[in-house]
Motif scaffolding. Structure first.
Motif, PDB file in Angstrom:
ATOM      1  N   LEU A  32      -9.024   2.874   2.328  1.00 22.50           N
ATOM      2  CA  LEU A  32      -8.000   1.259   2.509  1.00 22.50           C
ATOM      3  C   LEU A  32      -7.212   0.820   3.455  1.00 22.50           C
ATOM      4  CD1 LEU A  32      -6.369  -1.151   1.198  1.00 22.50           C
ATOM      5  CD2 LEU A  32      -4.413   1.112   0.561  1.00 22.50           C
ATOM      6  N   SER A  85       0.544  -0.719   0.256  1.00 28.99           N
ATOM      7  CA  SER A  85      -0.253   0.072  -0.197  1.00 28.99           C
ATOM      8  C   SER A  85       0.503   1.402   0.017  1.00 28.99           C
ATOM      9  CB  SER A  85      -0.689  -0.060   0.964  1.00 28.99           C
ATOM     10  OG  SER A  85      -2.065  -1.193   1.421  1.00 28.99           O
ATOM     11  N   GLN A 132      -7.019  -2.681  -1.890  1.00 35.40           N
ATOM     12  CA  GLN A 132      -5.944  -2.280  -2.853  1.00 35.40           C
ATOM     13  C   GLN A 132      -5.638  -1.892  -4.353  1.00 35.40           C
ATOM     14  OE1 GLN A 132      -3.518  -5.571  -1.236  1.00 35.40           O
ATOM     15  NE2 GLN A 132      -2.213  -3.764   0.416  1.00 35.40           N
TER      16      GLN A 132
END
Length: 447
Positions: free
Chosen positions: A410, A183, A397
């Motif tokens: 997220l 991420s 993601q």
């Protein structure tokens, strides 16, 4: 491209460090082997084993009191003034009546005697009761050893299973670090092209840093637990990082209670045996009024001389006897009845403690069942939620790469997943403790 290389190197290092750590061990420990090592190596168990042997020797010592007692007996005496007694004069001349008395010296200036004295106890109830008490002390020592082994088994099992859970947590931490690194890599790429704010990058870094720290904490926790594991099993010479444990699952379910197993718990048996000791002490008090019968024998000679000369002829006179000695005590200067009453009260105290301990063990077992069942249900729910949240994070993601969702969405899911995993590990530890508590309280903590 540079960040991709960094990401790949990070994940590779984490996985390789775990791989080399898992394969550096020379010995794989099973739970049975660990318990056996603890009972063999720990000095507390060895000390209690010696206590049992000491009581065994004490019993043998008391048994020897029934053996015949043989002694060499020698007496020497010098009489500066010889004792004098008087006899009627007619004792020296039976044909002449006389009312006079004649003084007679008893003995000589020097006297000595030498011989062998034999005593054989026939009836001595006190000895038999002391032997019985010594045997009960042997039993108590064995029960204390059993109780120590039980506590040791509990402690070894607890740390062993906690290590298994901690190693799973370490693997999860590796996955969390890899996921947050991915991420972070994505948001760095977007920030490079001015597509996200700096605050989003910072949030991603914070989440990733927390994941890395979680991994470090997990590694440290495993090491600390393994160090304690080596202490518990008494193998401090080994290297903690080289310890490898075989997987163990809580396959044995929790069943019904068996009253016989609970009453056979060491702490209950110890109280029962203590009552047997007290009962024997009551009998020992009563034996103070029992007769003591002994066979006595003596074979020797006595010498009487005016001068110190052990070789003087015709000065030694044989002396011997064989007989039975009987003693029947009546009073000791103490109140035996009150002493027996004290022992009875102590027995009643122990009976109350036995009842209380049995009820407490049953309560602990039932409470452990309740906790175990509740934690098991929570684990099912949290495991399912962790799996679903993990899938959501992967989906988020992918969506974030194409700007379909915001980074906060997220990041929130990532944090939620980590919290779920943390809670899941806590539940696993609670499950282990409740399972072991039930086995211990139910009298089934044996391997």
């Amino acid at each position: 491209m540079k960040n991709n290389v960094w990401y790949i190197c990070l994940i590779s290092c984490l996985l390789l460090s775990g791989f080399f750590k898992m394969n550096a061990q020379s010995t794989v420990w099973t739970l049975d082997k660990a318990i056996e090592a603890a009972q063999k190596n720990r000095k507390i168990v060895a000390s209690l084993e010696k206590e049992y042997k000491i009581n065994q020797l004490r019993t043998k010592e008391l048994n020897a009191k029934y053996l015949p007692r043989v002694a060499l007996n020698y007496n020497y005496q010098y009489n500066p003034i010889i004792a004098t007694s008087v006899l009627p004069a007619e004792a020296f001349n039976s044909h002449q009546a006389s009312e006079g008395m004649v003084p007679v010296k008893l003995g000589a200036n020097y006297s000595q005697s030498a011989g062998v004295l034999l005593q054989q106890p026939l009836v001595d109830m006190a000895i038999s009761k002391l032997i019985a008490e010594s045997k009960l002390q042997e039993k108590l020592a064995a029960l204390n050893e059993k109780e120590a082994k039980l506590e040791l088994t509990y402690e070894v099992s607890k740390v062993y299973l906690n290590i298994v859970v901690a190693e799973e947590q370490e693997k999860e931490a590796v996955g969390d670090t890899a996921r947050t690194a991915l991420s972070l890599e994505t948001i760095n790429q977007k920030y490079k092209y001015k597509r996200v704010l700096k605050t989003d990058v910072n949030d991603a870094k914070v989440t990733h840093n927390n994941a890395v720290q979680k991994y470090r904490n997990a590694v440290n926790n495993v090491l600390v637990l393994k160090q304690y594991f080596l202490y518990v099993i008494g193998s401090e010479s080994l290297i903690a990082s080289a310890v490898k444990l075989e997987k163990y699952s809580l396959e044995e379910g929790i069943g019904n209670l068996d009253d016989n197993l609970i009453e056979a718990l060491p702490q209950i048996e110890i109280l029962k045996t203590q009552n047997e000791v007290l009962e024997n002490k009551k009998k020992l008090e009563r034996t103070k009024y029992s007769p003591l019968i002994t066979i006595n024998g003596y074979l020797g000679a006595d010498q009487f001389t005016e001068n110190l000369n052990p070789f003087q002829q015709n000065s030694w006179y044989g002396n011997s006897y064989v007989g039975v000695s009987l003693k029947l005590p009546f009073s000791f200067g103490e109140n035996t009845a009150k002493r027996i009453d004290q022992l009875k009260f102590q027995q009643n105290q122990n009976k109350d403690r036995i009842t209380e301990d049995i009820n407490k063990s049953k309560y602990n077992a039932l409470n452990a069942v309740t906790v175990y069942a509740n934690v098991l249900e929570q684990l099912k729910t949290v495991s399912e939620n962790s799996k679903l949240t993990s899938e959501i994070v992967m989906i988020y993601q992918d969506r974030y790469k194409f700007d379909q969702i915001s980074f906060n969405e997220l990041n929130d899911k990532e944090i939620k997943l980590q919290n779920l995993e943390l809670f899941q590990n806590q539940l696993k530890k609670q499950l282990i403790v409740s399972w072991l508590d039930w086995k211990k309280a139910a009298g089934k903590l044996v391997w």
